[in-house]
Design a protein around this motif. Structure first.
Motif, short mmCIF file in Angstrom:
data_model
loop_
_atom_site.label_atom_id
_atom_site.label_comp_id
_atom_site.label_asym_id
_atom_site.label_seq_id
_atom_site.Cartn_x
_atom_site.Cartn_y
_atom_site.Cartn_z
N PRO A 1 49.96 58.68 44.45
CA PRO A 1 49.40 59.65 43.99
C PRO A 1 48.71 59.71 42.84
O PRO A 1 47.87 60.68 42.47
CB PRO A 1 50.04 60.38 44.79
N HIS A 2 49.48 59.14 42.12
CA HIS A 2 49.90 58.91 40.75
C HIS A 2 48.91 58.39 39.54
O HIS A 2 49.04 57.91 38.50
CB HIS A 2 50.25 59.70 39.91
N ALA A 3 48.77 56.14 39.88
CA ALA A 3 49.24 55.85 39.32
C ALA A 3 47.50 55.13 38.91
O ALA A 3 46.43 56.18 39.34
CB ALA A 3 49.36 54.26 40.07
N PRO A 4 47.10 55.17 37.51
CA PRO A 4 46.19 54.70 37.69
C PRO A 4 45.46 53.35 38.74
O PRO A 4 46.33 51.98 39.20
CB PRO A 4 45.62 53.76 35.94
N THR A 5 44.44 53.47 39.10
CA THR A 5 43.71 52.77 40.04
C THR A 5 42.27 52.72 39.90
O THR A 5 41.31 52.66 39.89
CB THR A 5 44.27 54.32 41.69
N VAL A 6 42.08 50.95 40.28
CA VAL A 6 40.94 50.70 40.25
C VAL A 6 40.60 50.44 41.73
O VAL A 6 41.28 50.05 42.13
CB VAL A 6 41.12 49.15 39.71
N LEU A 7 39.19 50.71 41.74
CA LEU A 7 38.44 50.50 42.46
C LEU A 7 37.53 48.92 42.61
O LEU A 7 36.16 48.70 41.95
CB LEU A 7 37.28 51.77 42.98
N VAL A 8 37.51 48.16 43.62
CA VAL A 8 36.92 46.65 43.56
C VAL A 8 35.83 47.30 45.03
O VAL A 8 36.52 46.90 46.30
CB VAL A 8 37.56 45.61 43.74
N THR B 1 33.54 36.07 44.23
CA THR B 1 33.81 36.13 42.89
C THR B 1 34.77 36.81 42.45
O THR B 1 36.08 37.18 41.62
CB THR B 1 33.04 36.23 42.19
N LEU B 2 34.39 38.28 43.13
CA LEU B 2 35.33 40.01 42.87
C LEU B 2 36.76 39.74 43.57
O LEU B 2 38.10 39.47 43.05
CB LEU B 2 35.13 41.08 42.56
N ASN B 3 36.64 38.94 44.58
CA ASN B 3 38.41 38.45 45.66
C ASN B 3 38.15 37.91 45.02
O ASN B 3 39.87 37.84 44.79
CB ASN B 3 37.44 37.99 47.81
N THR B 4 38.36 37.14 44.77
CA THR B 4 38.81 35.59 43.38
C THR B 4 39.65 36.09 42.53
O THR B 4 41.15 36.32 42.14
CB THR B 4 38.39 34.26 43.34
N VAL C 1 36.38 51.41 38.05
CA VAL C 1 35.49 50.91 39.56
C VAL C 1 35.00 49.54 38.78
O VAL C 1 34.34 49.43 37.86
CB VAL C 1 34.18 51.24 40.01
N VAL C 2 35.68 48.23 39.68
CA VAL C 2 34.42 46.77 39.21
C VAL C 2 33.62 46.62 40.28
O VAL C 2 34.19 46.14 40.95
CB VAL C 2 35.33 45.63 38.56
N ALA D 1 33.35 52.19 35.01
CA ALA D 1 32.67 50.76 35.46
C ALA D 1 32.62 49.92 34.56
O ALA D 1 32.83 49.66 33.38
CB ALA D 1 31.38 51.34 36.06
N VAL D 2 33.06 48.35 34.79
CA VAL D 2 33.27 47.67 34.73
C VAL D 2 32.08 46.52 35.53
O VAL D 2 32.26 46.65 36.95
CB VAL D 2 34.10 46.68 34.27
N PHE D 3 30.59 46.35 35.26
CA PHE D 3 29.56 45.85 35.94
C PHE D 3 29.91 44.58 35.88
O PHE D 3 29.89 43.72 35.25
CB PHE D 3 28.21 46.01 35.68
N VAL D 4 29.14 43.60 37.67
CA VAL D 4 29.85 42.22 37.53
C VAL D 4 28.02 41.63 38.39
O VAL D 4 28.22 41.90 39.66
CB VAL D 4 30.50 41.74 37.72
#
Length: 374
Positions: A199-206, A215-218, A274-275, A293-296
Motif C-alpha cells: 500500500p505504501h511502497a514506491p511502485t513502478v509500472l512496467v 527487452t523490458l521483461n529481461t 512507469v517504464v 515515465a521512462v520511455f523505451v
C-alpha cells in the motif's frame, strides 16, 4: 423516444447522425476511434457510430466490449518494400473498397473518421466524393493511409505538430473518459489493493504494449532482487505469450506479474513511475494522468516512437532510454534511484500533465459533428 418515435435529441424529420470510424488493427488505432465514439454519443445520444475492422484486429474484442457495432472488411496491408504482394494490391484494394462502400450505404454514413492503419485506406477511398472525411493522425510521423486520406479530407487533425500532414490542426489524441477523468491519488489505495501491491511502497509500472516487450521483461526480471532490496514494488505486465521468472526478496514489497492489464486506469493509479514503450496512445495516456515515465522506444519502424516521446521528454516529464541500453544494470543504476526520489517524481508529474491534451476527444467530436453538418 419522442412522439414520432425518434430518440430524444434527434431533430424532427431528420434521421439520426451516422458516424463511421475506421481505426482497426492495433490498440493505437482502435482506442482513439472508440474514445471519439464515446464523445460523439455524449454530445448526440441519438447518434449511430459504426466501427470498421478486420477479422484479425484487436477491434474484434474491444469494439463489442464498448457496445458499438463492428463491420468487417478485407484489410489492405501496404508492403514496405516491392515484392510479389505489391502485384496483388490493386485487386485487394478494389475488393475492400467495394465492401466498404456497401457498409457506408447500409448505415447511411454522414461522415467517415479515419485513424490510420489497414482499415482506413479502403474507408477513405470508398468515401471519396460521396461522404465527408475526417483524418486523425496519432503518430509523430504520418502513415501512408492517412497521407492518402488527407488529400481529400474535409478536416485533418494530428496529435503532434509536424506529423507530415499539410494543414493538420494539432489537438492531441482522443482518450477514453476513464483516463481523462482519472484521479490517481484518490484511487491509489484501491488500485494497489486490486493488484495485491504494497500500500505504501514506491511502485513502478512496467509494460510493453498489449503483447509485452522482451527487452523490458529481461531487464526488470534481472533486477527484481535489487528492486526488492531497495523497497520498491513492481507491477509488471509481461504479455500474454511471454512469462518472466522473478526471484522475490523475503519481506520486500511485492513484485506482481500479470500477462495483460485489463484495468489500465487502476494500473496508472497504483504507480509512482512507469517504464514502457512510447507508442502514441501510451504517451498520450501517461501524459493525461500525470505519471512520470521512462520511455523505451521500439527499435523498429521509422523511429516514430522516439518522436512520440520527445515532447514529454523536452518538457521534463519523462526520460528516454534506448532499447539496447535497457538492461538489468541500467534499471539498478537509473530506475531505482528515480523511483526513490519523491520530489523529482512530483516535478516530473507536473511537467507531464502540462504536455497532455485531455480534451482531445471532445474537440474531435465537435469537429466531426461540424463536418457532418450536424
Amino acid at each position: 423516444m419522442n412522439a414520432v418515435g425518434q430518440p430524444y435529441g434527434a431533430p424532427m424529420g431528420r434521421k439520426p447522425l451516422s458516424v463511421v470510424v475506421a481505426g482497426g488493427g492495433t490498440a493505437g488505432h482502435v482506442e482513439p476511434a472508440l474514445a471519439l465514439a464515446d464523445a460523439v454519443r455524449r454530445l448526440r445520444p441519438d447518434a449511430r457510430v459504426t466501427a470498421l475492422g478486420t477479422e484479425r484486429g484487436l477491434e474484434n474484442r474491444l469494439v463489442p466490449q464498448r457496445g458499438y457495432p463492428l463491420e468487417l472488411i478485407p484489410p489492405v496491408p501496404m508492403p514496405r518494400k516491392p515484392n510479389a504482394d505489391m502485384l496483388k494490391l490493386p485487386l485487394k484494394v478494389r475488393e475492400s473498397v467495394k465492401q466498404t462502400r456497401e457498409v457506408l450505404d447500409k448505415v447511411g454514413a454522414d461522415v467517415v473518421v479515419g485513424f490510420g492503419g489497414y482499415v482506413s485506406l479502403p474507408a477513405y477511398l470508398a468515401a471519396r466524393g460521396r461522404t465527408p472525411i475526417v483524418v486523425h493522425e496519432a503518430n509523430a510521423r504520418a502513415g501512408l493511409a492517412n497521407k492518402v486520406g488527407a488529400k481529400f479530407a474535409a478536416r485533418v487533425l494530428s496529435a503532434t505538430p509536424d506529423s507530415g500532414l499539410s494543414g493538420a490542426q494539432t489537438i492531441g489524441i482522443p482518450l477514453r473518459e476513464s483516463i481523462t477523468t482519472l484521479d490517481r491519488w484518490q484511487l491509489r489505495m484501491q488500485a494497489r489493493q486490486f493488484f495485491g501491491l504494497h500500500p505504501h511502497a514506491p511502485t513502478v509500472l512496467v509494460f510493453g504494449g498489449s503483447q509485452g516487450a522482451q527487452t523490458l521483461n529481461t531487464a526488470f526480471s534481472g533486477a527484481a532482487e535489487a528492486l526488492g532490496r531497495a523497497g520498491i514494488g513492481v507491477l509488471h505486465a509481461h504479455g500474454p505469450k511471454n512469462s518472466v521468472a522473478i526471484q522475490q526478496v523475503p519481506a520486500a514489497p511485492v513484485y506482481r506479474t500479470v500477462p495483460y492489464l485489463e484495468r489500465m486506469d487502476l494500473a496508472y493509479a497504483a504507480a509512482d513511475l512507469v517504464v514502457c514503450r512510447s507508442g502514441a496512445m501510451t504517451v498520450a495516456e501517461v501524459s493525461a494522468v500525470g505519471l512520470p515515465a521512462v520511455f523505451v522506444p521500439l527499435p523498429h519502424g521509422n523511429g516514430e516512437q522516439a518522436l512520440n516521446a520527445q515532447p514529454v521528454v523536452s518538457a521534463g516529464g519523462a526520460r528516454l532510454i534506448s532499447d539496447e541500453e535497457t538492461t538489468p544494470q541500467r534499471v539498478i543504476d537509473e530506475i531505482i534511484p528515480l523511483a526513490l526520489d519523491a520530489p523529482r517524481l512530483q516535478a516530473m508529474s507536473r511537467a507531464t500533465m502540462g504536455s497532455g491534451h485531455r480534451e482531445a476527444d471532445q474537440v474531435l467530436a465537435r469537429i466531426v459533428l461540424e463536418v457532418a453538418g450536424r
